[in-house]
Design a protein around this motif. Structure first.
Motif, PDB file in Angstrom:
ATOM      1  N   PRO A  54       0.737  -1.107  -0.152  1.00 10.78           N
ATOM      2  CA  PRO A  54      -0.026   0.019   0.020  1.00 10.78           C
ATOM      3  C   PRO A  54       1.002   1.522   0.123  1.00 10.78           C
ATOM      4  N   ILE A 141      -7.268  -2.012   2.945  1.00 11.71           N
ATOM      5  CA  ILE A 141      -6.089  -1.711   2.863  1.00 11.71           C
ATOM      6  C   ILE A 141      -5.386  -2.869   3.305  1.00 11.71           C
ATOM      7  N   ARG A 157      -3.353  -0.910  -3.470  1.00 20.09           N
ATOM      8  CA  ARG A 157      -4.147  -0.273  -2.774  1.00 20.09           C
ATOM      9  C   ARG A 157      -2.978   1.234  -2.545  1.00 20.09           C
ATOM     10  N   PHE A 189      -0.010   1.623   5.496  1.00 24.54           N
ATOM     11  CA  PHE A 189       0.846   1.985   4.306  1.00 24.54           C
ATOM     12  C   PHE A 189       2.214   1.693   4.483  1.00 24.54           C
TER      13      PHE A 189
END
Length: 218
Positions: A54, A141, A157, A189
């Protein structure tokens, strides 16, 4: 562990690497997609793509966050979904829930924006998302799942956001309503990248951006 895993790349107010000019002509990802001044981000952006980790882009409006991610999705030739998460409802993601024929579970009537067949999802304005919807975005995510159902086709993502209001006060802009991203969601992320602004570009890069409007599609 999360801090060691995360790569945060600062562009605003930071000097670009001395090798930037050398990399400029050989940039393999950003320049072919129409970006200028992003050469020093090539390594981390390639890592995000190759590892399918991500990716979150942070920067003020007009600095080509959406432009880059949309062009990249098109270049990859994958099924793409764009969501402005400050505006959408959960039904926009999953479709309309209806009981199954035997009334034992919920099924979803798919709509064009549904996430089920997506291979790439881009969630814009992610730090303006309502808290209840932000919690539902988390497993997309992190786990590539919706309501516990695997999204088997989903690979990439991506998300983008403006700097939070507390970080964006300047002579030019302050993003009211742009809150800091929930810590747990931000931690999902693997790459958080601050992208270059117009002010950080060189004169040659600015001229190239202005001339690029005549280049057609990339």
């Amino acid at each position: 562990m999360a801090e060691r895993r995360k790569a945060s790349v600062k562009a605003k107010g930071a000097q670009k690497p001395a090798a930037k000019k050398k990399l400029g002509k050989g940039a393999l990802l950003t320049k072919p997609l129409g970006l200028e001044g992003w050469d020093h981000l090539e390594t981390v952006l390639f890592a995000a793509v190759v590892s399918e980790t991500p990716l979150l882009l942070v920067g003020p409006h007009g600095c080509a966050k959406s432009f880059f991610l949309e062009k990249l999705a098109h270049a990859l030739g994958l099924e793409y979904r764009f969501y402005n998460t400050s505006l959408i409802n959960y039904d926009d993601l999953v479709g309309i829930p209806v009981p199954s024929a035997d009334r034992s579970r919920l099924e979803y009537i798919s709509i064009p924006s549904s996430i089920w067949n997506a291979e790439v999802v881009f969630m814009d304005e992610i730090n303006r998302t309502r808290p209840d919807l932000q919690n539902k975005i988390f497993p997309i995510i992190h786990e590539r799942r919706v309501q516990g159902v695997p999204l088997d086709k989903l690979r990439f993502r991506w998300a983008a956001m403006n700097p939070p209001a507390s970080d964006s006060v300047s002579d030019e802009v302050c993003y009211l309503g742009a809150d800091p991203l929930d810590t747990a969601l931000a931690d999902r992320f693997g790459f958080i990248v601050e992208v270059p602004t117009w002010q950080s570009l060189s004169q040659d890069e600015r001229r190239a951006v202005l001339a690029d409007q005549f280049s057609g599609d990339h």
